[in-house]
Design a protein around this motif. Structure first.
Motif, PDB file in Angstrom:
ATOM      1  N   ASN A  37      -6.499  14.860   1.785  1.00 51.67           N
ATOM      2  CA  ASN A  37      -6.554  14.138   3.806  1.00 51.67           C
ATOM      3  C   ASN A  37      -6.734  15.133   4.386  1.00 51.67           C
ATOM      4  O   ASN A  37      -6.352  16.229   4.182  1.00 51.67           O
ATOM      5  CB  ASN A  37      -5.401  13.879   4.198  1.00 51.67           C
ATOM      6  N   PRO A  38      -8.362  15.332   5.277  1.00 52.73           N
ATOM      7  CA  PRO A  38      -8.380  16.412   6.007  1.00 52.73           C
ATOM      8  C   PRO A  38      -8.331  16.208   7.212  1.00 52.73           C
ATOM      9  O   PRO A  38      -7.477  17.609   7.797  1.00 52.73           O
ATOM     10  CB  PRO A  38     -10.392  15.558   5.654  1.00 52.73           C
ATOM     11  N   LEU A  39      -7.483  14.505   7.640  1.00 54.91           N
ATOM     12  CA  LEU A  39      -6.229  15.133   8.893  1.00 54.91           C
ATOM     13  C   LEU A  39      -4.945  15.699   8.355  1.00 54.91           C
ATOM     14  O   LEU A  39      -4.578  14.465   9.005  1.00 54.91           O
ATOM     15  CB  LEU A  39      -6.975  13.554   9.527  1.00 54.91           C
ATOM     16  N   ASP A  40      -5.055  16.970   7.986  1.00 57.19           N
ATOM     17  CA  ASP A  40      -3.341  17.304   7.650  1.00 57.19           C
ATOM     18  C   ASP A  40      -3.346  17.737   8.871  1.00 57.19           C
ATOM     19  O   ASP A  40      -1.841  18.301   8.961  1.00 57.19           O
ATOM     20  CB  ASP A  40      -3.114  18.308   6.290  1.00 57.19           C
ATOM     21  N   THR A  41      -3.862  17.716  10.124  1.00 59.57           N
ATOM     22  CA  THR A  41      -3.442  18.669  11.576  1.00 59.57           C
ATOM     23  C   THR A  41      -2.192  17.343  11.835  1.00 59.57           C
ATOM     24  O   THR A  41      -1.684  17.547  13.206  1.00 59.57           O
ATOM     25  CB  THR A  41      -4.485  18.474  12.076  1.00 59.57           C
ATOM     26  N   LEU A  42      -1.936  16.497  11.703  1.00 66.16           N
ATOM     27  CA  LEU A  42      -1.173  15.101  12.490  1.00 66.16           C
ATOM     28  C   LEU A  42      -0.535  16.129  12.436  1.00 66.16           C
ATOM     29  O   LEU A  42       0.388  16.616  11.546  1.00 66.16           O
ATOM     30  CB  LEU A  42      -1.174  14.096  11.581  1.00 66.16           C
ATOM     31  N   VAL A 101       0.907  -1.133  -0.238  1.00 63.82           N
ATOM     32  CA  VAL A 101      -0.116  -0.278   0.203  1.00 63.82           C
ATOM     33  C   VAL A 101       0.764   0.955  -0.031  1.00 63.82           C
ATOM     34  O   VAL A 101       0.593   2.280  -0.601  1.00 63.82           O
ATOM     35  CB  VAL A 101      -0.998   0.498   1.323  1.00 63.82           C
ATOM     36  N   ALA A 102       1.682   1.433   1.259  1.00 60.97           N
ATOM     37  CA  ALA A 102       2.728   2.430   0.736  1.00 60.97           C
ATOM     38  C   ALA A 102       3.187   2.848  -0.375  1.00 60.97           C
ATOM     39  O   ALA A 102       3.949   3.758  -0.507  1.00 60.97           O
ATOM     40  CB  ALA A 102       4.110   2.256   1.803  1.00 60.97           C
ATOM     41  N   SER A 124       3.487  11.660  13.274  1.00 60.35           N
ATOM     42  CA  SER A 124       3.093  10.834  12.803  1.00 60.35           C
ATOM     43  C   SER A 124       2.473  10.959  11.522  1.00 60.35           C
ATOM     44  O   SER A 124       2.298  10.184  10.624  1.00 60.35           O
ATOM     45  CB  SER A 124       1.398  11.458  13.587  1.00 60.35           C
ATOM     46  N   ALA A 125       2.695  11.872  10.731  1.00 56.23           N
ATOM     47  CA  ALA A 125       2.582  12.404   9.015  1.00 56.23           C
ATOM     48  C   ALA A 125       4.143  11.442   8.546  1.00 56.23           C
ATOM     49  O   ALA A 125       3.401  10.339   7.803  1.00 56.23           O
ATOM     50  CB  ALA A 125       3.012  13.519   8.336  1.00 56.23           C
ATOM     51  N   ALA A 126       4.566  11.453   9.247  1.00 48.59           N
ATOM     52  CA  ALA A 126       5.797  10.185   8.815  1.00 48.59           C
ATOM     53  C   ALA A 126       6.087   8.711   8.495  1.00 48.59           C
ATOM     54  O   ALA A 126       5.705   7.873   7.994  1.00 48.59           O
ATOM     55  CB  ALA A 126       7.572  10.182   9.571  1.00 48.59           C
ATOM     56  N   PHE A 127       5.791   8.439   9.676  1.00 43.49           N
ATOM     57  CA  PHE A 127       4.670   6.979  10.467  1.00 43.49           C
ATOM     58  C   PHE A 127       3.501   6.398   9.248  1.00 43.49           C
ATOM     59  O   PHE A 127       3.501   5.217   8.983  1.00 43.49           O
ATOM     60  CB  PHE A 127       4.124   7.068  11.291  1.00 43.49           C
ATOM     61  N   LYS A 128       2.977   7.907   9.240  1.00 45.49           N
ATOM     62  CA  LYS A 128       1.475   7.410   7.973  1.00 45.49           C
ATOM     63  C   LYS A 128       1.681   7.151   6.540  1.00 45.49           C
ATOM     64  O   LYS A 128       1.108   6.316   6.237  1.00 45.49           O
ATOM     65  CB  LYS A 128       0.593   8.341   8.038  1.00 45.49           C
ATOM     66  N   LYS A 129       2.808   8.091   6.440  1.00 43.91           N
ATOM     67  CA  LYS A 129       3.282   7.858   4.995  1.00 43.91           C
ATOM     68  C   LYS A 129       4.515   6.541   4.490  1.00 43.91           C
ATOM     69  O   LYS A 129       3.561   5.984   3.697  1.00 43.91           O
ATOM     70  CB  LYS A 129       5.000   8.900   4.288  1.00 43.91           C
ATOM     71  N   GLN A 130       4.952   6.025   5.975  1.00 45.72           N
ATOM     72  CA  GLN A 130       5.794   5.297   5.765  1.00 45.72           C
ATOM     73  C   GLN A 130       4.648   3.636   5.374  1.00 45.72           C
ATOM     74  O   GLN A 130       5.035   2.759   5.389  1.00 45.72           O
ATOM     75  CB  GLN A 130       7.365   4.779   6.703  1.00 45.72           C
ATOM     76  N   HIS A 131       3.905   3.696   6.694  1.00 49.81           N
ATOM     77  CA  HIS A 131       3.121   2.452   7.105  1.00 49.81           C
ATOM     78  C   HIS A 131       1.430   2.572   6.937  1.00 49.81           C
ATOM     79  O   HIS A 131       0.817   3.309   8.139  1.00 49.81           O
ATOM     80  CB  HIS A 131       3.601   1.625   7.802  1.00 49.81           C
TER      81      HIS A 131
END
Length: 994
Positions: A286-291, A271-272, A295-302
């Motif tokens: 993405n509406p949750l761009d206040t991370l 998926v990544a 957290s944003a880096a983790f979301k991008k990698q995983h």
């Protein structure tokens, strides 16, 4: 007044509690406004950065704003926004608005018990059984009895002494129906099975509703009726709702993968990789761009593990996810099918997990689809019975026993043999209800499912397992759809009318009673606070008719103060000091206040019991308003008076204009009764002639059928719209050989809005009929729009400003129920009031006078709606709201009678030797100021509703205004004279017997 300190303390605490309850609504509005501003800003930012085509700019803005708004709300659901309360907690405690105020869909479903009875008989073709079924269906049309009872009666008439056990002694019911079972025992078995079917339908519908994604859905069973009421605020697609709610439940048994058979790490990496190859547009949307950055880096990698927490178990449960993230998990897993095992299907548990941290977290179950056609190896048609038992081997904890037919038992044996040590998932409607471990091969078709169940969970699972055996589909028998534009207009009209009515009452009391009027206004403000606080505390729903009920209680709240003030003025006129006059004024007013409010309260309770939907909202606010009005009018005002007296101060109760208003009148009311009898007799005769010869325009909830409010983008006439719609429906009816297709068109509000009612295919419960009628309406009306529109836009009730902005559907069965309830409620209200008045005043003649006065008022108001229907430029339909008005008039109008009767009783006790005629006339003159003031103070707010309250409750307000005027006249000139005449005749008869 005794215990003033305690009363003051209770009043303060009660007020603080109400403010606390209302604060949740304020916090909710603040957070929702923040979400709206955030969403709007992000939508503008997206449109600016993406160079959106101007032609679709508004659509994109709305779409992105909607997504961002929803995402913002989801993100704060579990956050504390008010002390220790999360946003979800706060939202649940805000004031509930009815669908007529916020838009959405209200649906009444009926579980079809005739299908259930037929299924339990094994589809019997026995002639006696078929005849009994047909008879029961025919009788069910006009009966309030349940179908099973009607079937039992029909069988007794047609079976010639045969037992029902011959029909229902099937293989599936062999443990419950024996050859020697009596008909009563068999009917009890059928009723038990019906209850299970209804419980299961309720659970299935509740779980389907949870997947609509609507805020504050409501679903409730209507006991002993097989009916289920569902409210879905703000739902976007009514047609999808109809299909999902009426779809047949699908029960399936699936094998599962174990955790070590599904490589989630590979899926996460895949998926990544895919998301990394996409443009950055995805990130922008993405509406949750206040991370935070980490957290944003983790979301991008995983990306998968950002929304799914792996369980780490070697079971069918792969992990856990928040309810709002399950769709995202499904989407990501669909991207990684090439690294997942063949036949892998993700499904979620129906209930939140008890093993995961946090609330609203669900378990992901790895389903294994092994067949070529992708179907489950075993479905619910094989289950013959399921029941809850208590397992002695596990400390008496609940378990579920399941039995299958021969074919199912064979498949079940093979399925359990192949999955020893693994889990088999029990799936209903695509949701996993349980996935028990298989310990050994199960032969013979009898299984026991154990687990960490409580009794309710075990019963729910048993009902789920029986759902395939008991086909009792739920069909829509009543439906209401209100678009948000109509809802917001209703809120605006309701608020305007409420504020105008409130100000009018405040001003009137000050103008007439000066300082005492200000005290009454303080009590009125406290009353509004207590009323709204109590509504929120009880979770009551505020509807548009409810606002009308609230405004009516404002006028009625003043009644108690008027009675008290007039008594104080009388005591002052008798030469008493201010302190003594206040004490005696309150004491002498209590009985009239309590009696008058009790009679109104009784009619409110009757209205609540027999009404439904918005009418119940009206009754709720009326009942609560009566109680809070009495408390504030008596106790709050008394505290202020006593405080003034303690400081050696008085309170003005009049001015030079009102001081001598109707004072010392000596009108011979009884002497004029022959004229009032003649006038009222003529009005009643005219009303009855109109009722019997002209009739009424009935609302759809009395006739059954469908009603649509259609908005155009330009002015149209009712005649042109009626001609176009009739032509289209007549052609469709002729093509399908249908007799009943009547169409009625009325202007509803402005000249660009029409209300269209039809009985076309009213008895056909197929969901396709709704779409057919909407299509016919579009074909008939599309030529009336200045700008071209499509069928999709025309029927998108909840999204477009024009087209169908609201709709109502009432099946013939529910229409008959409403008619029956209306008649019973009116007659019961009259009977209860007669009994109360007769008991309270110790004489049937008093009760007779009150009831005749009420019947007189009701008949003339009903006659007005018949006589002037089609003449006056607003809706005068006879519907549930109209019946609510009649009952309210009955409850309100008796107040005048009670106050007059109370004064007559008092005069009789003070002057027992006076002629009865003199006593009655003296009482009528003494209460005349109160009667006029109460009528004016109640009439003013109702006029505000009639003028400013909006089209949908204008008929209700007109009926109440008319009832106030006629009721006031009737209490003086009809009810009291009838009581006098009947009392004189009764006394003469007693004297003659002596």
């Amino acid at each position: 007044m005794q215990n003033k300190g305690l009363i003051r303390l209770v009043a303060i605490l009660f007020g603080i509690a109400c403010i606390w309850q209302l604060s949740f609504t304020a916090v909710t509005r603040i957070q929702e406004n923040k979400a709206a501003k955030y969403a709007e800003a992000k939508a503008q930012q997206f449109v600016a950065s993406e160079a959106v085509n101007p032609e679709v700019r508004e659509f994109v803005l709305d779409s992105v704003a909607s997504v961002r708004n929803r995402a913002y709300i989801d993100s704060i659901n579990a956050e504390k926004v008010y002390m220790w309360y999360t946003f979800k907690d706060v939202k649940e405690k805000e004031i509930n608005l009815g669908l007529d105020l916020k838009g959405g869909m209200n649906v009444m479903l009926q579980v079809q018990l005739q299908d259930l009875v037929n299924a339990l008989s094994g589809g019997s073709t026995d002639p006696a059984f078929l005849k009994a079924m047909e008879t029961a269906k025919a009788n069910n049309v006009n009966s309030s009895q349940d179908f099973i009872g009607l079937f039992g009666e029909a069988w007794a008439q047609t079976a010639g002494g045969r037992r029902l056990a011959e029909i229902f002694g099937t293989y599936e019911l062999r443990d419950k129906v024996k050859p020697e079972s009596t008909d009563a025992e068999v009917l009890n078995v059928i009723r038990a099975e019906a209850k299970s079917a209804i419980d299961n339908s309720f659970n299935v519908l509740r779980n389907r509703i949870d997947r609509f994604g609507v805020t504050q859905p409501n679903i409730q069973r209507i006991e002993n009726s097989g009916k289920i009421l569902i409210e879905l605020p703000g739902v976007k697609d009514p047609e999808r709702v109809r299909k999902l709610l009426q779809g047949t439940a699908s029960l399936e048994f699936w094998p599962t993968f174990q955790g070590n058979e599904v490589n989630l790490n590979a899926a996460d990496a895949r998926v990544a990789e895919i998301l990394g190859n996409l443009s950055d547009t995805t990130d922008t949307v993405n509406p949750l761009d206040t991370l935070g950055a980490e957290s944003a880096a983790f979301k991008k990698q995983h990306p998968l593990f950002a929304v799914l927490s792996p369980s780490g178990w070697n079971t069918a449960c792969l992990g856990f996810a928040q309810g709002v993230d399950t769709a995202t998990v499904n989407k990501y897993l669909a991207m990684a099918t090439d690294v997942l095992p063949q036949g892998f299907r993700p499904m979620w548990t129906v209930k939140p997990s008890e093993y995961a941290q946090g609330s609203n977290v669900y378990e992901l179950v790895a389903i294994k689809a092994t067949s070529r056609d992708g179907k489950a190896p075993l479905d619910g048609s094989s289950v013959t019975d399921a029941r809850t038992e208590f397992n002695n081997n596990q400390g008496g904890s609940p378990s579920v026993s399941m039995s299958m037919n021969a074919e199912g038992a064979s498949t079940w044996a093979r399925l359990t043999k192949d999955n020893i040590g693994k889990q088999i998932a029990i799936v209903l409607d695509g949701l996993v209800y349980s996935y028990p471990n298989v310990q050994t091969e199960i032969t013979g078709g009898n299984s026991q499912i154990t687990g960490n169940f409580d009794l309710q969970e075990a019963e729910d699972l048993a009902n789920v397992l029986k759902s395939g055996k008991l086909p009792a589909p739920a069909t829509i028998i009543q439906e209401q759809v209100v678009g948000p534009s109509l809802g917001s207009a209703s809120i605006r009209a309701g608020l305007i009318s409420f504020l105008i009515a409130f100000v009018l009452v405040l001003i009137y009391m000050v103008l007439f009673y000066q300082g005492a009027g200000l005290i009454a206004d303080v009590a009125l403000l406290c009353n509004v606070l207590l009323l709204f606080g109590t509504l929120v505390s009880f979770g009551a729903v505020l509807t548009l008719p409810g606002i009308a009920g609230l405004i009516l209680t404002l006028g009625m709240a003043v009644d108690a103060n008027v009675i008290i003030y007039e008594r104080i003025k009388e005591e002052l006129a008798a030469g008493k000091g201010f302190s003594k006059a206040v004490a005696d004024g309150y004491k002498n007013a209590y009985s009239a206040i309590i009696d008058g409010q009790v009679t109104t309260l009784l009619t409110g309770i009757i209205l609540y019991i027999f009404g439904s939907g918005p009418v119940q909202g009206f009754a709720t606010t009326l009942i609560i308003g009566i109680i809070t009005s009495v408390l504030t009018s008596i106790f709050i005002t008394r505290l202020i008076f006593d405080d003034r007296i303690a400081h050696n101060k008085t309170v003005s109760l009049s001015n030079k204009f009102s001081r001598n208003f109707l004072k010392n009148t000596k009108i011979d009311f009884l002497g004029a009764r022959k004229y009032s009898y003649m006038i009222s007799g003529a009005l009643i005769l005219l009303s009855l002639c109109s009722i019997f010869f002209k009739g009424f325009s009935y609302g759809v909830d009395f006739t059954g059928g469908r009603t649509y409010v259609v908005r155009f983008d330009q002015a149209v006439t009712a005649e042109d719209v009626r001609a176009a719609v009739e032509k289209t429906f007549q052609l469709a009816a002729e093509q399908q050989n249908i007799d009943q297709y009547s169409v009625e068109v009325k202007q509803f509000g402005g000249d660009s809005q029409m209300k269209i009612t039809t009985q076309y295919k009213n008895n056909d419960e197929n969901t396709a009929v709704d779409s057919e009628i909407e299509s016919l309406l579009f074909d008939a009306l599309k030529g009336f729009y200045a700008e071209e529109t499509s069928l999709e836009n025309f029927t998108s009730t909840l999204e477009n400003p024009n087209g169908i902005i609201s709709s109502d559907k009432v099946g013939p069965t529910i229409a008959r129920d409403i008619q029956r309830s209306a008649i019973i409620s009116v007659l019961l209200a009259l009977l209860v009031i007669f009994g109360y008045i007769a008991l309270r005043f110790r004489g049937w003649t008093w009760g007779l006078g009150g009831v005749v006065s009420l019947a007189h008022t009701a008949i003339i108001v009903i006659g007005f709606f018949s006589l002037f229907n089609g003449i006056l430029p607003f809706n005068l339909d006879v519907d549930q709201t109209f019946i609510a008005a009649i009952l309210t008039i009955i409850g309100y109008a008796i107040n005048d009678n009670v106050v007059i009767f109370d004064r007559i009783r008092e005069q009789r006790n003070l002057h027992p030797n006076d002629e009865f005629k003199k006593t009655v006339n003296t009482a009528l003159n003494a209460t005349l100021t109160r009667t006029v003031n109460t009528s004016v103070s109640t009439l003013l707010p109702m006029l505000a509703i009639a003028i400013f309250g909006g089209e949908s409750i204008r008929g209700l307000a007109v009926a109440l205004c008319l009832g106030i005027l006629i009721g006031t006249y009737a209490s003086i000139m009809i009810g009291t004279p009838v009581m006098y005449d009947s009392t004189i005749r009764s006394a003469a008869k007693k004297s003659a017997k002596k």
